[in-house]
Design a protein around this motif. Structure first.
Motif, short mmCIF file in Angstrom:
data_model
loop_
_atom_site.label_atom_id
_atom_site.label_comp_id
_atom_site.label_asym_id
_atom_site.label_seq_id
_atom_site.Cartn_x
_atom_site.Cartn_y
_atom_site.Cartn_z
N PRO A 122 23.64 -17.21 -38.56
CA PRO A 122 22.70 -17.71 -37.54
C PRO A 122 22.20 -19.13 -37.82
CG PRO A 122 22.16 -15.46 -38.13
CD PRO A 122 23.18 -15.93 -39.13
N VAL A 123 22.07 -19.50 -39.09
CA VAL A 123 21.59 -20.84 -39.43
C VAL A 123 22.61 -21.88 -38.98
CG1 VAL A 123 20.87 -22.38 -41.29
CG2 VAL A 123 20.29 -19.94 -41.39
N GLU A 169 14.24 -23.28 -46.44
CA GLU A 169 13.86 -22.09 -45.67
C GLU A 169 13.38 -22.44 -44.27
OE1 GLU A 169 14.35 -19.04 -46.63
OE2 GLU A 169 15.16 -19.74 -48.53
N ASN A 170 13.03 -23.71 -44.05
CA ASN A 170 12.58 -24.13 -42.72
C ASN A 170 13.78 -24.46 -41.84
OD1 ASN A 170 10.92 -24.99 -40.61
ND2 ASN A 170 10.76 -27.08 -41.41
N ASN A 171 14.58 -23.42 -41.54
CA ASN A 171 15.83 -23.64 -40.81
C ASN A 171 15.76 -23.15 -39.37
OD1 ASN A 171 16.35 -20.70 -41.02
ND2 ASN A 171 16.86 -21.16 -43.15
N GLY A 172 14.58 -23.28 -38.77
CA GLY A 172 14.45 -22.99 -37.35
C GLY A 172 14.99 -24.15 -36.52
N LEU A 216 16.44 -30.23 -36.63
CA LEU A 216 16.60 -31.34 -35.69
C LEU A 216 17.25 -32.57 -36.33
CD1 LEU A 216 16.14 -32.41 -32.85
CD2 LEU A 216 13.84 -33.13 -33.56
N LEU A 217 16.83 -32.93 -37.54
CA LEU A 217 17.39 -34.12 -38.19
C LEU A 217 18.87 -33.94 -38.54
CD1 LEU A 217 16.87 -36.96 -39.19
CD2 LEU A 217 16.09 -36.02 -41.37
N PHE A 267 21.45 -31.82 -46.55
CA PHE A 267 20.11 -31.42 -46.12
C PHE A 267 19.69 -30.06 -46.70
CE2 PHE A 267 21.43 -34.46 -42.89
CZ PHE A 267 20.28 -35.23 -42.74
N ASN A 268 20.48 -29.54 -47.63
CA ASN A 268 20.14 -28.26 -48.29
C ASN A 268 19.92 -27.15 -47.25
OD1 ASN A 268 19.58 -26.47 -50.42
ND2 ASN A 268 17.39 -26.92 -50.33
#
Length: 309
Positions: free
Chosen positions: A96-97, A168-171, A176-177, A255-256
């Motif tokens: 999903p990511v 973990e902030n992969n919403g 976006l970046l 971007f990890n």
């Protein structure tokens, strides 16, 4: 239409079998012992190595391993990684990511391609047209890792508009970046296709006929010009979407991003056949589905196209 869809779905079967067989053979033929590599320089007793090989069925001939894998796929059992994790769970966590990253990048690329490509066509040979073509050539020539490091440093470190890493902030907002990085790297080809297709469509007879019938420009451009100009761009973006699902490894590393690319790269290093082939299997299905969807979109974009066989 229904017969055409069924025919295309049946064509997935040999593609699926051929792709998985080829990938499994390539993994099987890779040099080195993946089980021995798990222990590094300190090798355990041979009995323990043989026990682990038997646990993962690595002591079986290649064709037996492959058919065991196919049987697991039909049971929705993708096997187990060498670290003991279920491959299906790893896929459910990472896919999903990467899917969000690819969708966001394609949407941004499509918007840029349509807007800039159509404006370049309507203002052909203007300063805007020449400038956009030069910028597109620059984006085509510059590797994606250069664009990624530049965006990470400028917008993430210097300006602070976005986080330099995703983690973990992969919403949707967190991606976006990196999605913008991929978008500007892949949009240039679609923009040039949109420009050339729009220029060609503007000179077609049905466009001149529409103007001759008194239709306003606001009706002719979206319905008769842009709609028929979308086909080459849709084909390119559809193919690019499938490539992004597999080939965003570099961007995910910069971007990890905990996506498919990083996981697949680590699996290749460890020779984890179940993980590699399971991921590739999903990619094959996604790629074929996208191509089927593109074929069906042709009929919506161009009424002259009919699915008779």
């Amino acid at each position: 239409m229904l017969f055409y869809i069924l025919k295309r779905i049946l064509q997935v079967i040999p593609v699926f079998l051929g792709a998985t067989l080829l990938i499994y053979f390539m993994v099987f033929a890779m040099p080195g012992d993946p089980i021995a590599a798990l222990f590094g320089d300190k090798q355990p007793p041979q009995a323990l190595l043989d026990e682990i090989r038997e646990q993962y069925a690595l002591d079986q001939p290649f064709i037996i391993q492959y058919f065991n894998y196919l049987g697991g796929i039909f049971r929705l059992d993708f096997g187990t990684t060498f670290s003991g994790q279920d491959v299906g769970e790893v896929l459910a966590r990472t896919f999903p990511v990467t899917l969000r990253l690819a969708i966001e990048a394609i949407v941004l690329a499509a918007v840029l391609a349509v807007v800039i490509g159509s404006l370049s066509a309507f203002f052909k040979n203007s300063w805007f047209d020449h400038t956009m073509l030069v910028i597109a050539l620059i984006f085509i020539a510059v590797p994606v890792f250069v664009v990624g490091f530049f965006a990470q440093y400028v917008f993430g470190v210097v300006l602070g508009w976005a986080s330099p890493t995703v983690g973990e902030n992969n919403g949707w907002l967190g991606l976006l970046l990196p999605a913008s990085t991929l978008a500007v790297s892949v949009y240039a080809t679609s923009m040039r296709l949109m420009r050339s297709s729009t220029i060609e469509t503007i000179g077609q007879d049905w466009v001149r006929t529409a103007y001759g019938k008194g239709l306003p420009r606001r009706r002719v451009i979206p319905v008769h010009v842009l709609r028929n100009s979308f086909i080459p761009m849709v084909t390119d973006l559809g193919t690019t979407f499938g490539i992004l699902m597999v080939g965003a490894t570099v961007t995910e590393g910069i971007f990890n991003i905990p996506g498919v690319g990083n996981t697949l790269y680590q699996a290749i290093l460890k020779h984890e056949a179940p993980t590699i082939v399971s991921f590739v299997t999903v990619f094959v299905v996604v790629y074929v589905f996208i191509n089927l969807l593109i074929d069906l979109l042709y009929g919506l974009l161009d009424p002259r196209i009919r699915y008779v066989s």
